[in-house]
Motif scaffolding. Sequence first.
Motif, PDB file in Angstrom:
ATOM      1  N   ALA A 155      14.815  97.089  46.769  1.00  0.00           N
ATOM      2  CA  ALA A 155      14.022  98.396  47.433  1.00  0.00           C
ATOM      3  C   ALA A 155      13.994  99.231  46.779  1.00  0.00           C
ATOM      4  CB  ALA A 155      15.405  98.167  48.722  1.00  0.00           C
ATOM      5  N   LEU A 156      14.399  99.982  46.214  1.00  0.00           N
ATOM      6  CA  LEU A 156      14.408 101.335  45.796  1.00  0.00           C
ATOM      7  C   LEU A 156      13.705 101.457  44.562  1.00  0.00           C
ATOM      8  CD1 LEU A 156      18.243 101.747  45.160  1.00  0.00           C
ATOM      9  CD2 LEU A 156      17.574 103.413  46.446  1.00  0.00           C
ATOM     10  N   THR A 157      13.063 100.646  43.515  1.00  0.00           N
ATOM     11  CA  THR A 157      12.300 100.309  42.831  1.00  0.00           C
ATOM     12  C   THR A 157      10.846 100.530  43.983  1.00  0.00           C
ATOM     13  OG1 THR A 157      13.396  99.269  41.373  1.00  0.00           O
ATOM     14  CG2 THR A 157      10.817  99.186  40.379  1.00  0.00           C
ATOM     15  N   ASN A 158      10.977  99.895  45.030  1.00  0.00           N
ATOM     16  CA  ASN A 158       9.811  99.933  45.529  1.00  0.00           C
ATOM     17  C   ASN A 158       9.026 100.969  46.323  1.00  0.00           C
ATOM     18  OD1 ASN A 158       8.617  97.347  45.111  1.00  0.00           O
ATOM     19  ND2 ASN A 158       9.865  96.182  46.597  1.00  0.00           N
ATOM     20  N   MET A 171      28.678 101.852  44.419  1.00  0.00           N
ATOM     21  CA  MET A 171      28.543 103.479  44.354  1.00  0.00           C
ATOM     22  C   MET A 171      27.425 104.361  43.646  1.00  0.00           C
ATOM     23  SD  MET A 171      32.870 104.323  44.242  1.00  0.00           S
ATOM     24  CE  MET A 171      32.821 103.353  42.661  1.00  0.00           C
ATOM     25  N   PHE A 172      26.972 103.931  43.041  1.00  0.00           N
ATOM     26  CA  PHE A 172      26.200 104.769  42.009  1.00  0.00           C
ATOM     27  C   PHE A 172      24.912 103.815  42.686  1.00  0.00           C
ATOM     28  CE2 PHE A 172      29.959 104.986  40.017  1.00  0.00           C
ATOM     29  CZ  PHE A 172      30.125 106.067  40.051  1.00  0.00           C
ATOM     30  N   LEU A 173      24.791 103.944  43.006  1.00  0.00           N
ATOM     31  CA  LEU A 173      23.184 103.386  43.250  1.00  0.00           C
ATOM     32  C   LEU A 173      22.582 104.097  43.633  1.00  0.00           C
ATOM     33  CD1 LEU A 173      23.021  99.846  45.707  1.00  0.00           C
ATOM     34  CD2 LEU A 173      21.557 100.128  43.305  1.00  0.00           C
ATOM     35  N   PHE A 174      23.163 105.765  44.442  1.00  0.00           N
ATOM     36  CA  PHE A 174      22.084 106.487  45.015  1.00  0.00           C
ATOM     37  C   PHE A 174      21.675 107.530  43.128  1.00  0.00           C
ATOM     38  CE2 PHE A 174      25.974 108.390  43.337  1.00  0.00           C
ATOM     39  CZ  PHE A 174      25.798 109.527  42.981  1.00  0.00           C
ATOM     40  N   LEU A 175      22.315 107.049  42.514  1.00  0.00           N
ATOM     41  CA  LEU A 175      21.114 107.118  41.553  1.00  0.00           C
ATOM     42  C   LEU A 175      20.677 106.303  41.074  1.00  0.00           C
ATOM     43  CD1 LEU A 175      24.680 107.634  38.633  1.00  0.00           C
ATOM     44  CD2 LEU A 175      23.157 110.380  39.902  1.00  0.00           C
ATOM     45  N   PHE A 176      20.589 104.781  40.597  1.00  0.00           N
ATOM     46  CA  PHE A 176      19.159 104.282  40.418  1.00  0.00           C
ATOM     47  C   PHE A 176      18.274 104.796  41.246  1.00  0.00           C
ATOM     48  CE2 PHE A 176      16.286 100.198  40.904  1.00  0.00           C
ATOM     49  CZ  PHE A 176      16.370 100.332  39.568  1.00  0.00           C
TER      50      PHE A 176
END
Length: 180
Positions: A17-20, A98-103
């Motif tokens: 989802a973040l990649t898209n 916890m760190f998905l926001f960085l990705f």
Amino acid sequence: ISAVSAASKIETFGSLALTNIGVAMSTYSAQNYGAKKPRRIASGFKQMRLFIILFSLLSAILINLFARPLLGFFVDLNEKNYPEIMSEGCSYLKTIGMFLFLFGLISITNGTLRGIGNVLITAVGAIASLGTRLIMGLILKNLGYGPASIWIAIPIGWLAGLTITSIKIYSLNFMQNDYS
């Protein structure tokens, strides 16, 4: 290896989802850059940054609440080391969650840079991210972190890549003029 394999399948749902979103940001940036509307790029970037943080917060909460049942879809109850796999898999998911926001921030930053034609710096950031992940994984393993060194090194690598691309994006004039 089983724990990382199972957990990474779950991680893929959030990271896709973040990649898209990053791909969409690339198109948005390219269109506005071509139309000579750089302030819209800065505004869109700012809005997407907030969305990424909120999406990642929600994802982290859901991962923490449902890590064990989600892993249960991918780990066989009859697996020889089932308790250990579940424990390590949950640790992996909760750390990465916890760190998905960085990705997510990497995705929108790289998407924006690609959209305005700054592709090389995104490659440099990706290489720095992977290199940092590898080096930190080895260092953490030698410090006795065991398998956790894998999932601790991942967000450290993300941070390294994000730092490089963030320096570039925030150095752009239209990002400085319209950014608060």
